[in-house]
Design a protein around this motif. Structure first.
Motif, PDB file in Angstrom:
ATOM      1  N   ILE A 198       0.854  -1.231   0.010  1.00 28.53           N
ATOM      2  CA  ILE A 198      -0.103   0.017   0.014  1.00 28.53           C
ATOM      3  C   ILE A 198       0.893   1.136   0.137  1.00 28.53           C
ATOM      4  N   SER A 199       0.793   2.072  -1.053  1.00 28.06           N
ATOM      5  CA  SER A 199       1.717   3.216  -1.147  1.00 28.06           C
ATOM      6  C   SER A 199       0.794   4.399  -1.235  1.00 28.06           C
ATOM      7  N   VAL A 200       1.182   5.276  -0.016  1.00 27.70           N
ATOM      8  CA  VAL A 200       0.550   6.468   0.174  1.00 27.70           C
ATOM      9  C   VAL A 200       1.821   7.677   0.567  1.00 27.70           C
ATOM     10  N   LEU A 210       4.393   2.605  10.717  1.00 22.79           N
ATOM     11  CA  LEU A 210       3.180   1.469  10.907  1.00 22.79           C
ATOM     12  C   LEU A 210       2.925   0.967   9.439  1.00 22.79           C
ATOM     13  N   ALA A 211       2.743   2.019   8.557  1.00 19.31           N
ATOM     14  CA  ALA A 211       2.509   1.848   7.137  1.00 19.31           C
ATOM     15  C   ALA A 211       3.626   0.669   6.435  1.00 19.31           C
ATOM     16  N   ASP A 212       4.905   1.049   7.026  1.00 20.07           N
ATOM     17  CA  ASP A 212       5.907   0.148   6.563  1.00 20.07           C
ATOM     18  C   ASP A 212       5.847  -1.281   6.988  1.00 20.07           C
ATOM     19  N   ALA A 213       5.403  -1.113   8.219  1.00 17.03           N
ATOM     20  CA  ALA A 213       5.588  -2.715   8.932  1.00 17.03           C
ATOM     21  C   ALA A 213       4.063  -3.455   8.468  1.00 17.03           C
ATOM     22  N   VAL A 214       2.982  -2.621   7.901  1.00 18.82           N
ATOM     23  CA  VAL A 214       2.001  -3.195   7.357  1.00 18.82           C
ATOM     24  C   VAL A 214       2.224  -3.904   5.988  1.00 18.82           C
ATOM     25  N   ASN A 215       3.130  -3.128   5.233  1.00 18.24           N
ATOM     26  CA  ASN A 215       3.561  -3.758   3.917  1.00 18.24           C
ATOM     27  C   ASN A 215       4.563  -4.837   4.020  1.00 18.24           C
ATOM     28  N   ARG A 216       5.542  -4.963   5.092  1.00 21.04           N
ATOM     29  CA  ARG A 216       6.391  -5.883   5.337  1.00 21.04           C
ATOM     30  C   ARG A 216       5.532  -7.130   5.610  1.00 21.04           C
ATOM     31  N   LEU A 217       4.293  -7.019   6.506  1.00 21.45           N
ATOM     32  CA  LEU A 217       3.394  -8.165   6.855  1.00 21.45           C
ATOM     33  C   LEU A 217       2.737  -8.640   5.512  1.00 21.45           C
TER      34      LEU A 217
END
Length: 445
Positions: A198-200, A210-217
């Protein structure tokens, strides 16, 4: 379950409430200071007035023919006095008074300095060695009125500033959270099988990790699911050839075996191999349903796809399926034809296998892209009905099955953003089982 409060609403209300409370605190503090200063100013006015009137009163009384006679000071124009005064001797006899003075509001015996009664603020001064006294009275209501007006002058702007500050805070918070709201919309727009990053742009520093962690997950989850699907598909595919060869050998062995226990055991082995072959086929379908490629680039007309699929099943099931299609319309949906075929095959197979053998299976498609598959049979209990779309869950029927058919159909429906629902008894009936799939209609290419 209570719906969560948005961060925008929480910040807007919290900041506005905090600013309002601070303003009220500052207003109260300023009002107390203003009230203190007003009291000092009014006291000073009382004292200055007494100091100005007393010498004039002494001169006036000294020049009288009868100095002990009380005298009202005439006024040029009748008006309501805020300050009233009495001039008395040491025994309290009135020698002079303002035109609107009421002797009852003054002290019984004159005295020097400030004093306060229930309704008045008094100041007294003396002259001629404490033989003449002047007392000036001011209504406390006058001071309270001045304090109230000062308080209103401080509070009235607050009434206008509260809605303005609420609107300004809300707009500021909304502008500050634009990237967070865009991130939320990007997450909500994701389909079931979309695990791409997800890129924003320009997320706040608190949200960006948090967004980076979600992308890694998501990346780890995508790799794990791909490995699982690949293993399932490869295993099912690799099992097809040895299963087919083994099944052929066991069929030949069954034909060559003499009547007796050996032929019976060979028949049981053949049935088990057929079940294993069907399970392998279901696993391959499940791997396709969970993978990509469920959506087609060009819209597909569901009517010919449905008619072809039902015709194949009627040839193998003895014309047990009744098909109802729209008469003068086409129904287009962005679904891959193979994926639609798998979904339809599992729904019809489930209806034929678990439905009443003496009743037909009804398949219909409406112009609004609503697919219905209805079969007869006993009512499925609600607790069982809720779990039928889970993997390897079967009803109470004695018919053989893998428990994957409805799970595969639901996975495909979710992948194409369709809504699949189960009902028992069927709509308009007292028995039976019904599956409906509401597809998203799209215009034709």
């Amino acid at each position: 379950m209570k719906s969560p409060i948005s961060l925008q609403k929480r910040l807007g209300l919290g900041l506005t409430l905090g600013m309002t409370l601070l303003w009220l605190g500052a207003t109260v503090g300023a009002w107390l200071v203003v009230q203190h200063e007003l009291n000092e100013a009014f006291d000073s006015a009382l004292e200055e007035t007494a100091q100005r009137i007393l010498p004039l009163a002494v001169l006036e009384i000294s020049n009288r023919e009868a100095p002990r006679t009380a005298q009202h000071v005439a006024t040029l124009k009748m008006h309501k006095e805020y300050l009233t005064y009495l001039v008395r001797d040491a025994e309290g006899q009135i020698l002079m008074q303002s035109h609107d003075a009421n002797p009852k509001i003054f002290n019984e015996h004159p005295s020097e300095g400030f004093s306060t009664t229930q309704k008045y603020r008094l100041y007294g001064a003396s002259a001629l060695r404490n033989t003449l006294f002047i007392e000036i009275a001011e209504p406390l209501g006058h001071r309270r009125e001045a304090a109230r007006e000062a308080l209103l002058a401080l509070l009235l702007p607050l009434l206008a500033l509260i809605p303005i500050s609420l609107l300004g805070t809300w707009l500021f918070v909304r502008l500050s959270l634009r990237s967070v709201l865009a991130y939320r919309r990007a997450v909500e727009a994701r389909g079931v099988g979309d695990l791409s990053p997800i890129s924003v742009a320009r997320l706040p520093a608190e949200i960006d990790p948090l967004a980076d962690a979600v992308n890694r997950l998501l990346e780890r989850l995508r790799k794990a699911l791909e490995a699982e699907r690949s293993f399932t598909a490869n295993s099912a595919h690799e099992l097809r050839t040895p299963l087919a060869a083994t099944l052929a050998q066991i069929q030949r062995l069954r034909q060559e075996a003499p009547q007796g226990p050996l032929r019976t055991r060979a028949a049981k082995i053949e049935d088990s191999l057929r079940e294993l072959a069907r399970l392998s086929e279901k696993l391959m379908q499940l791997a396709k349903a969970e993978g990509g490629g469920l959506l087609s680039e060009a819209p597909q007309d569901l009517i010919p796809l449905l008619a072809h699929g039902v015709d194949e099943w009627n040839r193998s099931s003895g014309q047990r399926i009744r098909l109802q299609l729209p008469t003068e319309a086409s129904v287009y949906c962005a679904i891959d034809p193979d994926a639609f075929g798998i979904l339809l095959r599992n729904l019809i197979e489930n209806a034929l296998k678990y439905g009443a053998a003496d009743q037909p299976v009804e398949v219909s498609l409406t112009e609004q892209a609503l697919l219905r598959v209805v079969n007869g049979g006993p009512v499925v209990p609600a607790p069982v009905l809720q779990r039928l779309t889970e993997r390897f869950v079967r009803g109470s029927s004695e018919a053989s099955g893998t428990g994957l058919g409805l799970a595969i159909a639901k996975t495909i429906a979710q992948g194409v953003k369709a809504r699949m629902t189960l009902a028992s008894p069927a709509t308009g009936r007292a028995d039976g089982f019904e599956v409906t799939v509401q597809f998203l209609c799209v215009p034709s290419a």
